[in-house]
Design an enzyme around this catalytic site. Sequence first.
Site, PDB file in Angstrom:
ATOM      1  N   GLN A   1       0.767  -1.215   0.188  1.00  7.27           N
ATOM      2  CA  GLN A   1       0.025  -0.113   0.106  1.00  7.27           C
ATOM      3  C   GLN A   1       0.928   1.347   0.066  1.00  7.27           C
ATOM      4  O   GLN A   1       0.640   2.204  -0.700  1.00  7.27           O
ATOM      5  CB  GLN A   1      -0.974  -0.016   1.140  1.00  7.27           C
ATOM      6  CG  GLN A   1      -2.188   0.978   1.055  1.00  7.27           C
ATOM      7  CD  GLN A   1      -3.082   0.293   0.048  1.00  7.27           C
ATOM      8  OE1 GLN A   1      -3.085  -0.729  -0.361  1.00  7.27           O
ATOM      9  NE2 GLN A   1      -3.998   1.225  -0.362  1.00  7.27           N
TER      10      GLN A   1
ATOM     11  N   GLY B   1       0.591   1.578  -6.784  1.00 11.27           N
ATOM     12  CA  GLY B   1       1.013   0.972  -7.736  1.00 11.27           C
ATOM     13  C   GLY B   1       2.150   0.298  -8.007  1.00 11.27           C
ATOM     14  O   GLY B   1       2.218  -0.835  -8.511  1.00 11.27           O
TER      15      GLY B   1
ATOM     16  N   GLU C   1       4.045 -26.036   9.016  1.00 14.50           N
ATOM     17  CA  GLU C   1       4.117 -26.185  10.433  1.00 14.50           C
ATOM     18  C   GLU C   1       2.944 -25.807  11.274  1.00 14.50           C
ATOM     19  O   GLU C   1       3.218 -25.284  12.337  1.00 14.50           O
ATOM     20  CB  GLU C   1       5.330 -25.481  10.909  1.00 14.50           C
ATOM     21  CG  GLU C   1       6.553 -26.069   9.967  1.00 14.50           C
ATOM     22  CD  GLU C   1       7.949 -26.208  10.753  1.00 14.50           C
ATOM     23  OE1 GLU C   1       7.751 -26.250  11.853  1.00 14.50           O
ATOM     24  OE2 GLU C   1       8.928 -26.338   9.929  1.00 14.50           O
TER      25      GLU C   1
HETATM   26  N1  CAA Z   1       4.063 -31.719  21.744  1.00 11.36           N
HETATM   27  C1  CAA Z   1       4.330 -32.823  22.145  1.00 11.36           C
HETATM   28  N2  CAA Z   1       3.347 -33.540  22.414  1.00 11.36           N
HETATM   29  C2  CAA Z   1       2.019 -33.239  22.005  1.00 11.36           C
HETATM   30  C3  CAA Z   1       1.784 -32.132  21.419  1.00 11.36           C
HETATM   31  C4  CAA Z   1       2.935 -31.035  21.530  1.00 11.36           C
HETATM   32  N3  CAA Z   1       2.762 -29.668  21.011  1.00 11.36           N
HETATM   33  N4  CAA Z   1       0.437 -31.968  21.218  1.00 11.36           N
HETATM   34  C5  CAA Z   1       0.103 -33.124  21.474  1.00 11.36           C
HETATM   35  N5  CAA Z   1       0.682 -33.906  22.013  1.00 11.36           N
HETATM   36  C6  CAA Z   1       0.779 -35.093  22.348  1.00 11.36           C
HETATM   37  C7  CAA Z   1      -0.632 -35.390  23.326  1.00 11.36           C
HETATM   38  O1  CAA Z   1      -0.025 -35.125  24.782  1.00 11.36           O
HETATM   39  C8  CAA Z   1      -0.830 -36.839  23.100  1.00 11.36           C
HETATM   40  O2  CAA Z   1      -0.141 -37.585  23.812  1.00 11.36           O
HETATM   41  P1  CAA Z   1      -0.953 -38.362  25.057  1.00 11.36           P
HETATM   42  O3  CAA Z   1      -1.861 -39.370  24.671  1.00 11.36           O
HETATM   43  O4  CAA Z   1       0.568 -39.380  25.603  1.00 11.36           O
HETATM   44  O5  CAA Z   1      -1.231 -37.318  25.894  1.00 11.36           O
HETATM   45  C9  CAA Z   1      -0.823 -37.027  21.805  1.00 11.36           C
HETATM   46  O6  CAA Z   1       0.351 -36.069  21.255  1.00 11.36           O
HETATM   47  C10 CAA Z   1      -1.920 -36.723  20.740  1.00 11.36           C
HETATM   48  O7  CAA Z   1      -2.261 -35.560  21.151  1.00 11.36           O
HETATM   49  P2  CAA Z   1      -3.733 -35.115  20.801  1.00 11.36           P
HETATM   50  O8  CAA Z   1      -4.888 -35.877  21.157  1.00 11.36           O
HETATM   51  O9  CAA Z   1      -3.930 -33.779  21.280  1.00 11.36           O
HETATM   52  O10 CAA Z   1      -3.677 -35.128  19.108  1.00 11.36           O
HETATM   53  P3  CAA Z   1      -4.737 -34.666  18.047  1.00 11.36           P
HETATM   54  O11 CAA Z   1      -4.915 -35.541  16.903  1.00 11.36           O
HETATM   55  O12 CAA Z   1      -6.014 -34.070  18.773  1.00 11.36           O
HETATM   56  O13 CAA Z   1      -3.932 -33.431  17.103  1.00 11.36           O
HETATM   57  C11 CAA Z   1      -2.758 -31.289  16.902  1.00 11.36           C
HETATM   58  C12 CAA Z   1      -3.144 -32.564  17.881  1.00 11.36           C
HETATM   59  C13 CAA Z   1      -2.326 -30.281  17.737  1.00 11.36           C
HETATM   60  C14 CAA Z   1      -4.190 -30.925  16.092  1.00 11.36           C
HETATM   61  C15 CAA Z   1      -1.697 -31.878  15.913  1.00 11.36           C
HETATM   62  O14 CAA Z   1      -2.123 -32.825  15.086  1.00 11.36           O
HETATM   63  C16 CAA Z   1      -1.154 -30.582  15.145  1.00 11.36           C
HETATM   64  O15 CAA Z   1      -0.494 -29.857  15.293  1.00 11.36           O
HETATM   65  N6  CAA Z   1      -1.441 -30.667  13.851  1.00 11.36           N
HETATM   66  C17 CAA Z   1      -0.902 -29.672  12.876  1.00 11.36           C
HETATM   67  C18 CAA Z   1       0.038 -30.517  12.035  1.00 11.36           C
HETATM   68  C19 CAA Z   1       1.240 -29.568  11.388  1.00 11.36           C
HETATM   69  O16 CAA Z   1       1.546 -28.793  12.160  1.00 11.36           O
HETATM   70  N7  CAA Z   1       1.976 -30.055  10.352  1.00 11.36           N
HETATM   71  C20 CAA Z   1       2.836 -29.411   9.996  1.00 11.36           C
HETATM   72  C21 CAA Z   1       3.448 -29.965   8.632  1.00 11.36           C
HETATM   73  S1  CAA Z   1       5.004 -30.371   8.562  1.00 11.36           S
HETATM   74  C22 CAA Z   1       5.434 -28.651   7.805  1.00 11.36           C
HETATM   75  O17 CAA Z   1       4.666 -27.895   7.357  1.00 11.36           O
HETATM   76  C23 CAA Z   1       6.803 -28.794   7.570  1.00 11.36           C
HETATM   77  C24 CAA Z   1       7.719 -27.981   6.387  1.00 11.36           C
HETATM   78  O18 CAA Z   1       8.034 -28.705   5.253  1.00 11.36           O
HETATM   79  C25 CAA Z   1       7.601 -26.666   6.166  1.00 11.36           C
END
Ligand code: CAA
Length: 378
Positions: A335, A339, A362
Amino acid sequence: MTPEQQQIRELAREFAENELRPNAEHWDREGKLPRDVVAKLGELGFLGMLLPEEFDGLGLDTTTYLVALEEIARGDASVAVAMSVHNSLPTQMIRAQGSDAQKERWLKPMARGEMLGAFSLSEPDSGSDAASLTAQARKVDGGWVLNGAKAWVTNGGFGDVVVAMARTDTADDRRGAKGIGAFIVPTSTEGYIVGKKEDKMGQRASETVGVAFQEMFIPDDQLLGEPGMGFIYALQGLNGGRLGIGAIALGIAQAALEHAVAYAGERRQFGAAIKDFQGMQFKLANMATRIAASRALLHQAGDARESGGNAVQMASMAKLFASETAMFVTTEAIQVFGGYGYMKEYPVERLFRDAKVTEIYEGTSEIQRTVIARELYR
Ligand code: CAA
């Protein structure tokens, strides 16, 4: 900043000013990075910043690493994301979970920059719901055979070694988050098939590819830690990775602010430099303030990671705020340029495109908000 942080910042800034900024536009247009950029990052120690000296790293703290990464992103966000993924995800996962032999074999060449690392969690049908991934690892004598399709792997073909997540449980034994393994996979492995390079909006020089695993044999000594714990290791890695993305967003925003400040000082309309109009001053002030707040939050999150504070929540807050700041600042910078800002020959157009993905990869901003809110109830 400590004297050490200032020194590292100067080193990163000099490299970015001399080697990255002058090439960023060209690399964006070509959609690729020359491999020698990675070698130079390695020579400067930037690919082993968080690894201890015993593994040929620099043994620096998280905040110092974030200071350097911001400077690299200020020069070129595509180089910064290659550096961030390598430093935050595969190397940290191997450091945290690897056996002594795995650390010796993989971490040293990775720290020296002889091997560039990648991370593969997402799949075509598994993004935010990462635990729903379906790539399968089947146990066989002496190792595992992996099959499946992975998506959006940064450095997935350009890099040398990927830490990849695949299900180690079987179809009738589904255990969600606890049935996934993390495997160390050299990109030269038979059955590791690199798909098409994605044609992206921004960070175009950074390589993003789909990958297929086709009957890919991975020996037992390339499984990280416990077979069912790979998803947890990946999330632990992302707690650090998200800080890296925050630093990239900050570097993009800082570059856009600097361009806007310079342009507003030069551009004259209505008989005055546009910086003398209050409307412009308010824009520049808002941009600078949000950047300063992002940097403070990011460094606080970096320090929390070192000192055992709530690193999960802080990392999500810092990534969320810095990436939304990058979008705000680059939009305002266009902005200010009017242009000209919409034209490809001015750098703010590229910075705007580069900023967007920091709100997505991520973990999207929506996932960061989910994580932050969940932590409020722990
Ligand atoms: N750190 C450590 N452990 C974690 C955590 C964290 N931030 N978040 C959850 N956990 C653990 C939980 O404690 C749980 O363990 P327990 O059963 O022992 O307690 C386990 O993980 C499962 O946790 P949830 O039941 O909460 O898991 P969920 O399925 O509900 O999902 C979520 C959690 C936060 C949504 C997760 O799936 C998430 O972060 N999703 C986003 C995915 C992502 O960031 N992808 C990035 C792709 S990579 C990329 O982009 C790289 C690149 O190349 C640039």
